[in-house]
Design an enzyme around this catalytic site. Structure first.
Site, short mmCIF file in Angstrom:
data_model
loop_
_atom_site.label_atom_id
_atom_site.label_comp_id
_atom_site.label_asym_id
_atom_site.label_seq_id
_atom_site.Cartn_x
_atom_site.Cartn_y
_atom_site.Cartn_z
N ARG A 147 84.87 12.44 32.19
CA ARG A 147 84.25 11.56 33.19
C ARG A 147 84.28 12.21 34.57
O ARG A 147 83.32 12.12 35.34
CB ARG A 147 84.98 10.20 33.19
CG ARG A 147 84.50 9.20 34.22
CD ARG A 147 83.05 8.84 34.09
NE ARG A 147 82.70 8.19 32.84
CZ ARG A 147 81.47 7.95 32.43
NH1 ARG A 147 80.44 8.33 33.18
NH2 ARG A 147 81.23 7.36 31.29
N LYS A 189 95.31 7.94 54.58
CA LYS A 189 95.15 6.72 55.38
C LYS A 189 96.49 6.15 55.80
O LYS A 189 97.47 6.23 55.05
CB LYS A 189 94.38 5.65 54.56
CG LYS A 189 93.10 6.18 53.92
CD LYS A 189 92.41 5.15 53.04
CE LYS A 189 91.35 5.79 52.17
NZ LYS A 189 91.88 6.42 50.96
N VAL A 236 90.60 9.36 35.40
CA VAL A 236 91.68 10.23 34.92
C VAL A 236 91.21 11.02 33.70
O VAL A 236 91.94 11.82 33.15
CB VAL A 236 92.97 9.44 34.57
CG1 VAL A 236 93.58 8.85 35.84
CG2 VAL A 236 92.68 8.32 33.57
N HIS A 275 93.74 2.22 57.36
CA HIS A 275 93.40 1.69 56.04
C HIS A 275 92.86 0.25 56.09
O HIS A 275 92.01 -0.14 55.29
CB HIS A 275 94.64 1.76 55.15
CG HIS A 275 94.36 1.80 53.69
ND1 HIS A 275 95.18 2.42 52.79
CD2 HIS A 275 93.35 1.29 52.95
CE1 HIS A 275 94.69 2.30 51.57
NE2 HIS A 275 93.57 1.60 51.64
N TYR A 330 98.77 4.56 48.41
CA TYR A 330 98.53 4.89 47.00
C TYR A 330 99.79 5.49 46.38
O TYR A 330 99.83 5.71 45.17
CB TYR A 330 97.38 5.89 46.83
CG TYR A 330 96.02 5.44 47.31
CD1 TYR A 330 95.79 4.13 47.75
CD2 TYR A 330 94.95 6.33 47.33
CE1 TYR A 330 94.54 3.74 48.20
CE2 TYR A 330 93.70 5.95 47.78
CZ TYR A 330 93.49 4.65 48.22
OH TYR A 330 92.25 4.27 48.66
N ASP A 344 90.46 12.17 48.16
CA ASP A 344 90.77 10.99 48.97
C ASP A 344 92.04 10.31 48.46
O ASP A 344 92.11 9.90 47.30
CB ASP A 344 89.59 10.01 48.91
CG ASP A 344 89.83 8.77 49.76
OD1 ASP A 344 89.38 8.75 50.92
OD2 ASP A 344 90.47 7.81 49.27
#
Length: 288
Positions: free
Chosen positions: A237, A77, A233, A110, A52, A47
């Site tokens: 995780r 978006k 990042v 968006h 961004y 996504d």
């Protein structure tokens, strides 16, 4: 990673129910590395957004992964400043160009302000032309939904909104369920809200299953039928976020987490002036 289940959208397309978000990951190589890692770890849903500023790195990571294009779901978006019809048409092509793709799997409005009808018409046409497979909206409250969506020719396939155990969007989910529209969560982990992560019930459930609180939250959302794409990042995780398909919460556990709902989030799209504030937040054509 286990094969990720898909949810069927109202247009017949199957969207991976779990993906990877890239909001606030800078385009200094960090986005490329994070997306490359996610793909390597088995993620197949990415996504991003024009606002961004990292579509190019997302596209490059996808290309370099060697994974067949039809196996990766890519969302981007349209930003507010491009909602006028001609601007929207051009922006769709710009996103495709930056991503290096022939089509996007999902493209969203968006923010729900300004020339929404014109922007939506451009999305509908791009979908007919095969440039976008599914079209949707983002940040639409029940009030904004009722303002705009009745005039659309094509029903949105998704509405991407803030969603986590503290803000479960109950009223909106009823509106979306009636229209068979999927809900996608941004901030599915409450943006790391310390109170949320300290909740005794979540910690007790995590302990029972040998999971961490984040995994319990994401599993809850998945079982609620919400599409999630946590962002990180850190490779460890990115890996652990996806480890939610080897356990299932009981109905009592689901109810206990439903009871954590505060009924409101950090962002209220209905606040007067928020559209203007967002429009002036940055210029996505500054570097054109």
């Amino acid at each position: 990673m286990t094969t990720i289940p898909t949810f069927k959208l109202n247009d017949g397309n199957e969207i991976p129910s779990f993906g990877f978000g890239t909001f606030q990951i800078p385009a200094d190589g960090s986005t490329y590395d994070a997306v490359a890692n996610a793909l390597k770890l088995g993620y197949r849903h990415i996504d991003t957004a024009a606002a961004y500023f990292n579509e190019q790195e997302v596209g490059k990571a996808i290309k370099d992964s060697g994974i067949p294009r039809d196996q990766i779901w890519v969302t981007s978006k349209l930003w507010l400043q491009d909602y006028a019809y001609a601007d929207a048409k051009k922006a769709i092509d710009t996103s495709l160009e930056k991503l290096g793709l022939d089509y996007m799997d999902l493209y969203l409005l968006h923010q729900p302000y300004g020339k929404v009808d014109e922007a939506w018409r451009a999305l509908e046409e791009a979908q007919k032309a095969g440039k976008i497979r599914s079209i949707g909206v983002s940040n639409m409250t029940p009030k904004l939904w009722k303002k705009f969506v009745p005039s659309f020719d094509v029903m949105p396939a998704v509405n991407q909104v803030e969603f986590n155990p503290y803000f479960q969007q109950k009223e909106l989910r009823q509106v979306l369920a009636d229209a068979h529209v999927a809900l996608e969560a941004w901030a599915p982990l409450g943006e790391g809200n310390k109170d949320l992560f300290a909740e005794p019930i979540l910690n007790a459930i995590a302990k029972k299953y040998g999971k961490d609180v984040g995994q319990v939250i994401l599993r809850f959302e998945h079982q609620e039928g919400v599409i999630v794409f946590p962002k990180s990042v850190h490779e460890s995780r990115i890996k652990s976020n996806a480890e939610i398909f080897d356990f299932e919460l009981t109905s009592d556990e689901m109810d206990a987490i439903r009871n954590l709902d505060h009924g409101k989030g950090q962002h209220d799209p209905d606040t007067p002036g928020v559209g203007d504030m967002l429009l002036n937040a940055f210029d996505i054509h500054a570097n054109d």
